[in-house]
Design an enzyme around this catalytic site. Structure first.
Site, PDB file in Angstrom:
ATOM      1  N   THR A  50     -10.128  -6.079   7.622  1.00 22.18           N
ATOM      2  CA  THR A  50     -10.060  -7.352   6.982  1.00 22.18           C
ATOM      3  C   THR A  50      -9.854  -8.667   8.109  1.00 22.18           C
ATOM      4  O   THR A  50      -9.676  -8.312   9.287  1.00 22.18           O
ATOM      5  CB  THR A  50      -8.799  -7.210   5.995  1.00 22.18           C
ATOM      6  OG1 THR A  50      -7.647  -7.247   6.968  1.00 22.18           O
ATOM      7  CG2 THR A  50      -8.820  -6.139   5.055  1.00 22.18           C
TER       8      THR A  50
ATOM      9  N   GLU B 109      -4.964  -0.552  -4.860  1.00 25.50           N
ATOM     10  CA  GLU B 109      -4.575  -1.257  -3.628  1.00 25.50           C
ATOM     11  C   GLU B 109      -3.292  -2.179  -3.675  1.00 25.50           C
ATOM     12  O   GLU B 109      -3.280  -3.311  -4.592  1.00 25.50           O
ATOM     13  CB  GLU B 109      -5.671  -2.101  -3.056  1.00 25.50           C
ATOM     14  CG  GLU B 109      -5.196  -2.865  -1.623  1.00 25.50           C
ATOM     15  CD  GLU B 109      -6.470  -3.078  -0.830  1.00 25.50           C
ATOM     16  OE1 GLU B 109      -7.743  -2.902  -1.125  1.00 25.50           O
ATOM     17  OE2 GLU B 109      -6.419  -3.942   0.257  1.00 25.50           O
TER      18      GLU B 109
ATOM     19  N   ASP C 142       3.921  -6.732   4.452  1.00 19.58           N
ATOM     20  CA  ASP C 142       4.485  -7.674   5.138  1.00 19.58           C
ATOM     21  C   ASP C 142       5.648  -7.038   5.746  1.00 19.58           C
ATOM     22  O   ASP C 142       6.258  -6.018   5.186  1.00 19.58           O
ATOM     23  CB  ASP C 142       5.353  -8.437   3.957  1.00 19.58           C
ATOM     24  CG  ASP C 142       4.408  -9.650   3.268  1.00 19.58           C
ATOM     25  OD1 ASP C 142       3.405  -9.765   3.958  1.00 19.58           O
ATOM     26  OD2 ASP C 142       4.661 -10.042   2.195  1.00 19.58           O
TER      27      ASP C 142
ATOM     28  N   GLU D 139      -1.965  -8.436  -6.026  1.00 13.52           N
ATOM     29  CA  GLU D 139      -1.643  -9.230  -4.925  1.00 13.52           C
ATOM     30  C   GLU D 139      -1.149 -10.576  -5.854  1.00 13.52           C
ATOM     31  O   GLU D 139      -1.541 -11.244  -6.643  1.00 13.52           O
ATOM     32  CB  GLU D 139      -2.858  -9.870  -4.370  1.00 13.52           C
ATOM     33  CG  GLU D 139      -2.899 -10.958  -3.447  1.00 13.52           C
ATOM     34  CD  GLU D 139      -1.742 -10.878  -2.311  1.00 13.52           C
ATOM     35  OE1 GLU D 139      -2.035 -10.029  -1.354  1.00 13.52           O
ATOM     36  OE2 GLU D 139      -0.887 -11.678  -2.183  1.00 13.52           O
TER      37      GLU D 139
ATOM     38  N   ASP E  51       3.501  -8.381  -8.694  1.00 15.46           N
ATOM     39  CA  ASP E  51       4.106  -7.283  -7.819  1.00 15.46           C
ATOM     40  C   ASP E  51       3.382  -5.964  -7.921  1.00 15.46           C
ATOM     41  O   ASP E  51       3.084  -5.490  -9.239  1.00 15.46           O
ATOM     42  CB  ASP E  51       5.528  -7.149  -8.410  1.00 15.46           C
ATOM     43  CG  ASP E  51       6.280  -6.117  -7.234  1.00 15.46           C
ATOM     44  OD1 ASP E  51       5.712  -5.470  -6.767  1.00 15.46           O
ATOM     45  OD2 ASP E  51       7.512  -6.339  -7.322  1.00 15.46           O
TER      46      ASP E  51
ATOM     47  N   ASP F 230      -0.359  -3.308  12.138  1.00 16.52           N
ATOM     48  CA  ASP F 230      -0.489  -3.787  13.616  1.00 16.52           C
ATOM     49  C   ASP F 230       0.913  -4.248  14.153  1.00 16.52           C
ATOM     50  O   ASP F 230       0.715  -4.758  15.125  1.00 16.52           O
ATOM     51  CB  ASP F 230      -1.305  -4.919  13.494  1.00 16.52           C
ATOM     52  CG  ASP F 230      -0.705  -6.298  13.017  1.00 16.52           C
ATOM     53  OD1 ASP F 230      -0.360  -5.920  11.620  1.00 16.52           O
ATOM     54  OD2 ASP F 230      -0.727  -7.372  13.461  1.00 16.52           O
TER      55      ASP F 230
ATOM     56  N   TYR G 182      -7.363 -10.570   8.250  1.00 12.63           N
ATOM     57  CA  TYR G 182      -5.985 -10.288   8.813  1.00 12.63           C
ATOM     58  C   TYR G 182      -5.966  -9.245  10.152  1.00 12.63           C
ATOM     59  O   TYR G 182      -5.407  -9.635  11.115  1.00 12.63           O
ATOM     60  CB  TYR G 182      -5.069  -9.705   7.798  1.00 12.63           C
ATOM     61  CG  TYR G 182      -3.698  -9.536   8.300  1.00 12.63           C
ATOM     62  CD1 TYR G 182      -2.650 -10.553   8.017  1.00 12.63           C
ATOM     63  CD2 TYR G 182      -3.453  -8.295   8.826  1.00 12.63           C
ATOM     64  CE1 TYR G 182      -1.565 -10.508   8.624  1.00 12.63           C
ATOM     65  CE2 TYR G 182      -2.122  -8.064   9.563  1.00 12.63           C
ATOM     66  CZ  TYR G 182      -1.024  -9.258   9.091  1.00 12.63           C
ATOM     67  OH  TYR G 182       0.240  -8.930   9.658  1.00 12.63           O
ATOM     68  N   GLU G 183      -6.740  -8.183   9.891  1.00 11.88           N
ATOM     69  CA  GLU G 183      -6.596  -7.347  11.019  1.00 11.88           C
ATOM     70  C   GLU G 183      -7.401  -7.928  12.136  1.00 11.88           C
ATOM     71  O   GLU G 183      -7.091  -7.596  13.337  1.00 11.88           O
ATOM     72  CB  GLU G 183      -7.375  -5.919  10.368  1.00 11.88           C
ATOM     73  CG  GLU G 183      -7.221  -4.896  11.535  1.00 11.88           C
ATOM     74  CD  GLU G 183      -7.874  -3.473  11.010  1.00 11.88           C
ATOM     75  OE1 GLU G 183      -7.216  -3.079  10.187  1.00 11.88           O
ATOM     76  OE2 GLU G 183      -8.589  -2.971  11.820  1.00 11.88           O
TER      77      GLU G 183
HETATM   78  C1  SAM Z   1       0.165  -9.387   5.876  1.00 14.63           C
HETATM   79  S1  SAM Z   1      -0.860  -9.430   4.308  1.00 14.63           S
HETATM   80  C2  SAM Z   1      -1.973  -8.046   4.294  1.00 14.63           C
HETATM   81  C3  SAM Z   1      -3.178  -8.545   3.374  1.00 14.63           C
HETATM   82  C4  SAM Z   1      -4.129  -7.396   3.293  1.00 14.63           C
HETATM   83  N1  SAM Z   1      -3.730  -6.068   3.136  1.00 14.63           N
HETATM   84  C5  SAM Z   1      -4.991  -7.302   4.543  1.00 14.63           C
HETATM   85  O1  SAM Z   1      -4.916  -6.237   5.418  1.00 14.63           O
HETATM   86  O2  SAM Z   1      -5.826  -8.059   4.982  1.00 14.63           O
HETATM   87  C6  SAM Z   1       0.475  -8.467   3.190  1.00 14.63           C
HETATM   88  C7  SAM Z   1       0.189  -8.914   1.756  1.00 14.63           C
HETATM   89  O3  SAM Z   1       0.832  -8.003   0.903  1.00 14.63           O
HETATM   90  C8  SAM Z   1       1.265  -8.946  -0.250  1.00 14.63           C
HETATM   91  N2  SAM Z   1       2.444  -8.395  -0.943  1.00 14.63           N
HETATM   92  C9  SAM Z   1       3.739  -8.448  -0.665  1.00 14.63           C
HETATM   93  N3  SAM Z   1       4.458  -7.983  -1.307  1.00 14.63           N
HETATM   94  C10 SAM Z   1       3.872  -7.540  -2.300  1.00 14.63           C
HETATM   95  C11 SAM Z   1       3.984  -6.730  -3.759  1.00 14.63           C
HETATM   96  N4  SAM Z   1       5.224  -6.564  -3.925  1.00 14.63           N
HETATM   97  N5  SAM Z   1       3.132  -6.472  -4.549  1.00 14.63           N
HETATM   98  C12 SAM Z   1       1.798  -6.683  -4.082  1.00 14.63           C
HETATM   99  N6  SAM Z   1       1.288  -7.492  -2.875  1.00 14.63           N
HETATM  100  C13 SAM Z   1       2.359  -7.953  -2.082  1.00 14.63           C
HETATM  101  C14 SAM Z   1       1.129 -10.455   0.324  1.00 14.63           C
HETATM  102  O4  SAM Z   1       1.153 -11.414  -0.836  1.00 14.63           O
HETATM  103  C15 SAM Z   1       0.305 -10.455   1.169  1.00 14.63           C
HETATM  104  O5  SAM Z   1      -0.950 -11.015   0.880  1.00 14.63           O
END
Ligand code: SAM
Length: 233
Positions: free
Chosen positions: A211, A63, A137, A88, A115, A173, A213-214
């Site tokens: 989640t 994930e 993001d 994360e 990353d 979304d 967030y969703e």
């Molecule tokens: C909008 S949030 C969504 C979180 C989760 N997937 C959810 O649906 O609840 C996007 C997440 O992607 C993470 N993220 C951004 N760039 C990333 C990367 N290069 N590697 C891993 N995670 C990353 C951010 O830190 C953030 O927590």
């Protein structure tokens, strides 16, 4: 299966993360989880495979950006015989995942606080059964579009690491991101979109939990959510 990992050609680097630069300060108990528990479940340095991570040859799922870890924990509970790698960069999210792992007794999860493309690049090609990218993001401005995960570089890497027949799940979304992602995936010949009708991407599949967030995207912002499932050719 080839054992030579594919290096990232267009990595999404963490100094370009969208939105938050820093999270909330950790409480003492949360800091203790990071200091004492994270090292026990952290993805190690160097090349990775199921044996390195779990001591056997179990199927692997991955994930990208698990947020607070709800989906990661759900899938890990649903497939206890699979190994899960969750990535994360934000420590607050990592704390959430660690609490799930501890409280739900999940022995099949490993965490990479950083990353996702770094951990992904260290896996053998053709080694993953599933990859999840949920609400990445959005980088909504056109001039930032290259920073989106749904771009040729990261998608090439995801394609390389999935087994033939493996599944890539993507949800968003964000209408701009949704259109962009569909355009990116439409150009590719290495994935087959599973949707047969609109219901297939408008209705959340049973094994795809919502989640926080969703839920917020739907209830607070009134957003629609789109669910995409692709099979690696
Ligand atoms: C909008 S949030 C969504 C979180 C989760 N997937 C959810 O649906 O609840 C996007 C997440 O992607 C993470 N993220 C951004 N760039 C990333 C990367 N290069 N590697 C891993 N995670 C990353 C951010 O830190 C953030 O927590």
């Amino acid at each position: 299966m080839s054992s030579s990992p594919t290096p990232p050609s267009d990595p999404t680097t963490l100094n370009r993360l969208y939105g938050r630069a820093k999270g909330h300060k950790l409480r003492a108990g949360q800091q203790a989880l990071v200091d004492d528990f994270l090292p026990q479940v952290a993805v190690p340095e160097g090349p990775l495979d199921a044996r390195t991570l779990f001591g056997d040859d179990r199927p692997l799922e991955f994930e990208i950006g698990f947020g607070a870890g709800e989906h990661l924990a759900y899938q890990a509970g649903l497939h206890p015989d699979h190994g899960f790698i969750g990535c994360e960069p934000f420590v607050n999210g990592v704390v959430g995942a660690l609490m799930h792992i501890r409280d739900e007794g999940l022995s099949n999860v490993r965490i990479h606080m950083g990353d996702a493309l770094d951990a992904l690049s260290r896996l053998p090609d053709g080694s993953l059964d599933r990859v999840y990218l949920l609400h990445p993001d959005p980088w909504p401005k056109a001039r930032h579009a290259k920073r989106r995960m749904m771009n040729p570089g990261p998608l090439d890497m995801i394609a390389a690491k999935l087994k033939p027949g493996g599944e890539f799940r993507f949800g968003t979304d964000h209408p701009i991101y949704c259109r962009w992602a569909m355009m990116q995936m439409d150009k590719r010949r290495d994935f087959i979109w599973q949707a047969k009708n609109a219901q297939d991407f408008l209705v959340r599949p049973d094994d795809w939990p919502q989640t926080r967030y969703e839920r917020k995207a739907r209830t607070v912002f009134g957003h629609d959510v789109w669910y995409f499932r692709y099979i690696r050719v």
